[in-house]
Motif scaffolding. Sequence first.
Motif, PDB file in Angstrom:
ATOM      1  N   SER A 227      16.945   2.941  24.007  1.00 34.10           N
ATOM      2  CA  SER A 227      16.997   2.677  25.444  1.00 34.10           C
ATOM      3  C   SER A 227      15.816   3.260  26.199  1.00 34.10           C
ATOM      4  O   SER A 227      15.424   2.732  27.243  1.00 34.10           O
ATOM      5  CB  SER A 227      18.301   3.229  26.024  1.00 34.10           C
ATOM      6  OG  SER A 227      18.390   4.627  25.818  1.00 34.10           O
ATOM      7  N   ARG A 231      13.786   0.880  28.541  1.00 31.16           N
ATOM      8  CA  ARG A 231      13.839   1.138  29.971  1.00 31.16           C
ATOM      9  C   ARG A 231      12.442   1.088  30.595  1.00 31.16           C
ATOM     10  O   ARG A 231      12.254   0.556  31.691  1.00 31.16           O
ATOM     11  CB  ARG A 231      14.486   2.502  30.226  1.00 31.16           C
ATOM     12  CG  ARG A 231      14.919   2.747  31.671  1.00 31.16           C
ATOM     13  CD  ARG A 231      15.660   4.065  31.767  1.00 31.16           C
ATOM     14  NE  ARG A 231      16.825   4.067  30.896  1.00 31.16           N
ATOM     15  CZ  ARG A 231      17.174   5.109  30.134  1.00 31.16           C
ATOM     16  NH1 ARG A 231      16.467   6.210  30.130  1.00 31.16           N
ATOM     17  NH2 ARG A 231      18.261   5.021  29.383  1.00 31.16           N
ATOM     18  N   GLN A 235      11.532  -1.741  33.399  1.00 32.08           N
ATOM     19  CA  GLN A 235      11.080  -1.359  34.740  1.00 32.08           C
ATOM     20  C   GLN A 235       9.708  -1.930  35.059  1.00 32.08           C
ATOM     21  O   GLN A 235       9.471  -2.422  36.164  1.00 32.08           O
ATOM     22  CB  GLN A 235      11.079   0.162  34.862  1.00 32.08           C
ATOM     23  CG  GLN A 235      12.463   0.782  34.861  1.00 32.08           C
ATOM     24  CD  GLN A 235      12.448   2.295  34.810  1.00 32.08           C
ATOM     25  OE1 GLN A 235      11.420   2.918  34.540  1.00 32.08           O
ATOM     26  NE2 GLN A 235      13.588   2.912  35.047  1.00 32.08           N
TER      27      GLN A 235
END
Length: 295
Positions: A227, A231, A235
């Motif tokens: 993750s 992530r 983003q």
Amino acid sequence: MADLVCELFKPLRKGTLVDATFGGGGHSLRLRQVMGPKVRIMGIDRDPAVAERAADLGFDFMSGNFADLDRLLDGAGVDPVTGVLFDFGLSSDQLDQPDRGFSYRRNGPLDMRMDPRGARLAAEIVNTWEEGRLAAAIRRFGEDPSARRIARAIVAHRPLSDTLGLAGVIAESVPAALRRKGHPARRTFQAIRIVVNEELEAVSRGLEAALGRLEARGRCVTISYHSLEDRLVKQRFAEGLQACVCPPGLPVCGCGRRPEWSALVKGAKRPDSHEVARNRRARSARLRAVEKVAS
């Protein structure tokens, strides 16, 4: 997820496609089968052992960390690029070599360097970091709720010299219920490896460089396995997908913002059950892909 990778890059008709994590060359080999003759495939990898393999397979190759993508491509005289592929994390070859120290199931030294020429070894972190710093790293980069307990056990059993010794200490430090949910050393090994190789910094720098190098209609595809990597990608892609940021209610747009790229897949694609059955290591993969919008 090689089939989807090939499907996403197949529309590209010319230019240079960079496989920024060449590894065993599996993706590049598949891409060479489906890409047109005017698309040059160039490999990058920080592991110097990969250079000989890439040469044997007939690929242009640059030895280095994809974090230095701008410098590497400048040195090769490549700008812009038509596509960039990132398959983050370890290659199967690295994981399957016990002497590299990545596996908690096979005995080896506490090394964990993707580039054997790197200065920091896992042994330094395991045997010299104070308990609080070690726990913080395990919690942040391994996302392990037992981080404090694990760090305390590691400090109590120093010095540790090999991977199975470390894995055993970790396993004994957590409750039995957690040991039944998978190997309890997995997250700690991930955390130490990330620190040793500065992986998240590399993801941020390499991704930014790749997006900046893409030509109009060029494509960037990423495959993440935990993750933290995903992530960062999610983003950064989301920032470039955003259009107008004016407050709601304005009659016309005043910011003039336009999307930098469009999404090629919705959210993150996961491998199907057939692929996971063929390759258990693919079970945590998340693929994201964007195309640069023509100005």
